[in-house]
Motif scaffolding. Structure first.
Motif, PDB file in Angstrom:
ATOM      1  N   HIS A 125       0.846  -1.190   0.000  1.00  0.00           N
ATOM      2  CA  HIS A 125       0.000   0.000   0.000  1.00  0.00           C
ATOM      3  C   HIS A 125       0.882   1.240   0.000  1.00  0.00           C
ATOM      4  O   HIS A 125       1.894   1.282   0.689  1.00  0.00           O
ATOM      5  N   GLU A 126       0.468   2.237  -0.765  1.00  0.00           N
ATOM      6  CA  GLU A 126       1.143   3.528  -0.721  1.00  0.00           C
ATOM      7  C   GLU A 126       0.390   4.399   0.276  1.00  0.00           C
ATOM      8  O   GLU A 126      -0.841   4.438   0.265  1.00  0.00           O
ATOM      9  N   VAL A 127       1.131   5.085   1.131  1.00  0.00           N
ATOM     10  CA  VAL A 127       0.543   5.941   2.148  1.00  0.00           C
ATOM     11  C   VAL A 127       1.054   7.359   1.930  1.00  0.00           C
ATOM     12  O   VAL A 127       2.252   7.572   1.746  1.00  0.00           O
ATOM     13  N   THR A 128       0.129   8.311   1.952  1.00  0.00           N
ATOM     14  CA  THR A 128       0.474   9.723   1.802  1.00  0.00           C
ATOM     15  C   THR A 128       0.075  10.445   3.079  1.00  0.00           C
ATOM     16  O   THR A 128      -1.050  10.277   3.569  1.00  0.00           O
ATOM     17  N   THR A 129       0.982  11.251   3.622  1.00  0.00           N
ATOM     18  CA  THR A 129       0.712  11.963   4.867  1.00  0.00           C
ATOM     19  C   THR A 129      -0.219  13.140   4.648  1.00  0.00           C
ATOM     20  O   THR A 129      -0.268  13.707   3.564  1.00  0.00           O
ATOM     21  N   THR A 156       8.981  14.197   5.997  1.00  0.00           N
ATOM     22  CA  THR A 156       9.992  13.145   5.965  1.00  0.00           C
ATOM     23  C   THR A 156      10.283  12.760   7.404  1.00  0.00           C
ATOM     24  O   THR A 156      10.591  13.613   8.227  1.00  0.00           O
ATOM     25  N   GLY A 157      10.144  11.470   7.702  1.00  0.00           N
ATOM     26  CA  GLY A 157      10.363  10.983   9.055  1.00  0.00           C
ATOM     27  C   GLY A 157       9.662   9.653   9.236  1.00  0.00           C
ATOM     28  O   GLY A 157       9.236   9.028   8.268  1.00  0.00           O
ATOM     29  N   GLU A 158       9.531   9.224  10.489  1.00  0.00           N
ATOM     30  CA  GLU A 158       8.939   7.929  10.787  1.00  0.00           C
ATOM     31  C   GLU A 158       7.659   8.084  11.583  1.00  0.00           C
ATOM     32  O   GLU A 158       7.597   8.876  12.520  1.00  0.00           O
ATOM     33  N   VAL A 159       6.630   7.343  11.169  1.00  0.00           N
ATOM     34  CA  VAL A 159       5.353   7.312  11.874  1.00  0.00           C
ATOM     35  C   VAL A 159       4.909   5.860  11.929  1.00  0.00           C
ATOM     36  O   VAL A 159       4.921   5.163  10.904  1.00  0.00           O
ATOM     37  N   ALA A 205       9.206   9.635   3.082  1.00  0.00           N
ATOM     38  CA  ALA A 205      10.089  10.567   2.388  1.00  0.00           C
ATOM     39  C   ALA A 205       9.214  11.421   1.486  1.00  0.00           C
ATOM     40  O   ALA A 205       8.444  10.888   0.673  1.00  0.00           O
ATOM     41  N   ASP A 206       9.302  12.721   1.662  1.00  0.00           N
ATOM     42  CA  ASP A 206       8.490  13.661   0.875  1.00  0.00           C
ATOM     43  C   ASP A 206       7.004  13.339   0.951  1.00  0.00           C
ATOM     44  O   ASP A 206       6.279  13.445  -0.032  1.00  0.00           O
ATOM     45  N   GLY A 207       6.545  12.913   2.124  1.00  0.00           N
ATOM     46  CA  GLY A 207       5.120  12.682   2.345  1.00  0.00           C
ATOM     47  C   GLY A 207       4.584  11.355   1.865  1.00  0.00           C
ATOM     48  O   GLY A 207       3.387  11.112   1.932  1.00  0.00           O
TER      49      GLY A 207
END
Length: 61
Positions: free
Chosen positions: A2-6, A12-15, A21-23
């Motif tokens: 699955h692709e996830v977009t913030t 950029t970071g960890e959740v 990376a770049d959302g």
């Protein structure tokens, strides 16, 4: 996969143990996907490539 977009553009970071990376990120972790859906992330299933199989073939030459 699955692709996830913030919800925060360009993050950029960890959740939830997934690196963005770049959302954007990719994961199949069910717990992380549930978290993302609950918190307003966009989760998009990615199509599996057609014609791929688990077995490898060898080409003679």
């Amino acid at each position: 996969m699955h692709e996830v977009t913030t919800p925060v553009e360009g993050f950029t970071g960890e959740v939830a143990g997934v690196h963005f990376a770049d959302g954007r990120a990719e994961t199949d972790n069910p717990a992380a996907l549930a978290y993302f859906r609950r918190h307003g992330y966009t989760v998009t299933p990615q199509a599996k490539p057609a014609g791929r199989s688990a077995s490898k073939s060898t080409k003679g030459g």
